[in-house]
Design a protein around this motif. Structure first.
Motif, PDB file in Angstrom:
ATOM      1  N   GLY A 190      69.378 -34.574 -56.781  1.00  0.00           N
ATOM      2  CA  GLY A 190      69.218 -34.807 -55.349  1.00  0.00           C
ATOM      3  C   GLY A 190      70.414 -34.418 -54.526  1.00  0.00           C
ATOM      4  N   ALA A 191      71.428 -33.830 -55.150  1.00  0.00           N
ATOM      5  CA  ALA A 191      72.675 -33.505 -54.459  1.00  0.00           C
ATOM      6  C   ALA A 191      72.544 -32.225 -53.637  1.00  0.00           C
ATOM      7  CB  ALA A 191      73.799 -33.360 -55.481  1.00  0.00           C
ATOM      8  N   THR A 219      61.798 -35.285 -53.833  1.00  0.00           N
ATOM      9  CA  THR A 219      61.729 -36.614 -54.424  1.00  0.00           C
ATOM     10  C   THR A 219      60.780 -36.645 -55.618  1.00  0.00           C
ATOM     11  OG1 THR A 219      62.217 -37.648 -52.297  1.00  0.00           O
ATOM     12  CG2 THR A 219      61.173 -39.041 -53.961  1.00  0.00           C
ATOM     13  N   HIS A 279      73.027 -41.603 -59.539  1.00  0.00           N
ATOM     14  CA  HIS A 279      72.390 -40.999 -58.369  1.00  0.00           C
ATOM     15  C   HIS A 279      72.673 -41.755 -57.074  1.00  0.00           C
ATOM     16  CE1 HIS A 279      70.551 -38.175 -61.066  1.00  0.00           C
ATOM     17  NE2 HIS A 279      70.102 -39.174 -61.808  1.00  0.00           N
ATOM     18  N   THR A 280      72.982 -43.041 -57.152  1.00  0.00           N
ATOM     19  CA  THR A 280      73.360 -43.779 -55.946  1.00  0.00           C
ATOM     20  C   THR A 280      74.718 -43.315 -55.408  1.00  0.00           C
ATOM     21  OG1 THR A 280      72.013 -45.711 -56.479  1.00  0.00           O
ATOM     22  CG2 THR A 280      73.885 -46.066 -55.013  1.00  0.00           C
ATOM     23  N   ALA A 298      74.122 -39.974 -53.704  1.00  0.00           N
ATOM     24  CA  ALA A 298      73.442 -40.116 -52.409  1.00  0.00           C
ATOM     25  C   ALA A 298      74.369 -40.718 -51.360  1.00  0.00           C
ATOM     26  CB  ALA A 298      72.201 -40.989 -52.575  1.00  0.00           C
ATOM     27  N   THR A 299      75.218 -41.662 -51.772  1.00  0.00           N
ATOM     28  CA  THR A 299      76.166 -42.276 -50.837  1.00  0.00           C
ATOM     29  C   THR A 299      77.149 -41.242 -50.311  1.00  0.00           C
ATOM     30  OG1 THR A 299      75.974 -44.402 -51.980  1.00  0.00           O
ATOM     31  CG2 THR A 299      77.911 -44.078 -50.587  1.00  0.00           C
ATOM     32  N   ALA A 309      76.709 -37.982 -50.245  1.00  0.00           N
ATOM     33  CA  ALA A 309      76.008 -36.954 -49.477  1.00  0.00           C
ATOM     34  C   ALA A 309      75.846 -37.354 -48.020  1.00  0.00           C
ATOM     35  CB  ALA A 309      74.644 -36.672 -50.102  1.00  0.00           C
ATOM     36  N   LYS A 310      75.794 -38.659 -47.756  1.00  0.00           N
ATOM     37  CA  LYS A 310      75.639 -39.162 -46.384  1.00  0.00           C
ATOM     38  C   LYS A 310      76.964 -39.527 -45.737  1.00  0.00           C
ATOM     39  CE  LYS A 310      71.124 -41.175 -47.540  1.00  0.00           C
ATOM     40  NZ  LYS A 310      70.378 -42.438 -47.748  1.00  0.00           N
ATOM     41  N   LYS A 358      64.052 -50.359 -51.283  1.00  0.00           N
ATOM     42  CA  LYS A 358      64.279 -49.666 -52.556  1.00  0.00           C
ATOM     43  C   LYS A 358      63.751 -50.488 -53.726  1.00  0.00           C
ATOM     44  CE  LYS A 358      68.507 -47.530 -50.784  1.00  0.00           C
ATOM     45  NZ  LYS A 358      69.979 -47.485 -50.906  1.00  0.00           N
TER      46      LYS A 358
END
Length: 357
Positions: free
Chosen positions: A49-50, A61, A86-87, A90-91, A93-94, A227
């Motif tokens: 997901g990166a 997804t 993956h968390t 995602a953290t 990436a934002k 989630k």
């Protein structure tokens, strides 16, 4: 016509068939080996997901879910260690903080594996981990009750709550250091192989440059809630693996057929709700389908044990491993809300059985 699978789905299937599934029984007893983690790193799946700009795949997804199902069905312990990664990705990436440029690339490319230490935030208003300002950085004190992948992860994303009631997430190396001490690995009924420990934080100091996210706790909680109300792909992966055992048994083929149909229905409905355009919408429905996913998993893993008979009690038999992995997934990521919904469904008079609509 069958659509060509996404390259990461192909990679997941290869990893599962060549590395994870053949080792699953040994891993269950002896622990996830570094060689399995190196195979995961090399597969490209850690960047599913990166962002592409950082070496990831930015896959849809649906691809992330399918790869998770494949890995969990092959070896739930290895899936559980790598899913923590993956968390943090995602953290980052934002995030618009400096740590993004330092770590997102190595994590997306699979050069580093990250764990997470943030579930304790869900105990709020209790504060198992407190964060305070100190020397231009942040001091962490308290206890992380669960941390998986100790000795396998390179870094961890650690969270606590500040005096201003903010959730603060920061990265540190996943090793003992001043202010951070790990317990002995926990002996669990299932997934002891995941090398899960508790962490004692006594003045762990991290610089400002390690911070990935700092947000009011109430704002973080709003985004975190849905989630855990969604069904986990790992539940579907373990269920599918148990059904596959039944499909190989001539005496259990009809049971397998019924369970496969039920699995397909529950997966379809649960994922449709997870994809709802309002992330915080239809929570009650999400919980209904999450508990139905548990029902099908419980039925499938129980059926695999029944079909295996006495042989299924042998630790070398996959049926008992899948049943124990299913038990673990019943409480993995559990919140008070999820627990209440699940207990309500189990105790409801006249509630439909696991194979009923």
């Amino acid at each position: 016509m069958t659509a060509t699978p996404h390259p990461l789905v192909t990679a997941a299937r290869r990893l599962a068939a060549e590395v994870l599934a053949p080792r699953a029984q040994d891993v269950d007893q002896d622990g996830v080996p570094l060689s399995s983690i190196e195979a995961v790193k090399a597969s490209g799946l850690l960047g599913v997901g990166a962002p592409v700009a950082y070496g990831g795949s930015a896959a849809p997804t649906a691809v992330a879910r399918e790869t998770a199902e494949i890995l969990a069905g092959a070896c739930c312990s290895t899936w559980f260690v790598q899913t923590q990664h993956h968390t943090p990705v995602a953290t980052l990436a934002k995030s618009d903080l400096p740590v993004r440029d330092r770590l997102l690339g190595p994590l997306a490319r699979g050069e580093l594996l990250s764990g997470v230490a943030y579930a304790q935030l869900r105990a709020h208003p209790r504060l198992p981990v407190r964060v305070t300002r100190e020397r231009g950085g942040w001091r962490f004190d308290g206890t992380v009750p669960w941390y998986s992948g100790w000795g396998l992860n390179d870094v961890m994303l650690l969270a606590g709550v500040t005096d201003a009631d903010e959730a603060l997430f920061a990265f540190t190396e996943a090793r003992e250091q001043p202010g951070l001490r790990a317990s002995a690995p926990m002996r669990l009924a299932a997934l002891s192989a995941s090398r899960t420990v508790s962490l004692d934080l006594d003045g762990l100091w991290l610089p400002e440059e390690s911070v990935a996210l700092r947000v009011p706790y109430a704002d973080w909680a709003v985004t975190d809630r849905p989630k855990n109300t969604n069904a986990s792909p790992a539940v579907f992966g373990v269920t599918a693996a148990a059904i596959a055992l039944l499909e190989d048994d001539p005496a259990a083929k009809e049971t397998a057929r019924v369970l496969r149909e039920r699995l397909d229905e529950v997966r379809r409905e649960a994922y449709a709700l997870a994809d709802h355009p309002v992330p915080t919408g239809r929570i009650d429905e999400r919980l209904v389908w999450k508990t139905r996913a548990y029902d099908v998993m419980r039925a499938a893993t129980t059926a695999a044990v029944v079909a295996g008979g006495g042989r299924a009690m042998d630790l070398r038999h996959p049926a008992q491993r899948l049943a124990r992995e299913g038990m673990f997934l019943l409480v993995q990521g559990q919140t008070a809300e999820v627990r209440a919904a699940h207990l309500g469904a189990l105790g409801s008079a006249g509630s439909p059985g696991p194979l009923s609509s």
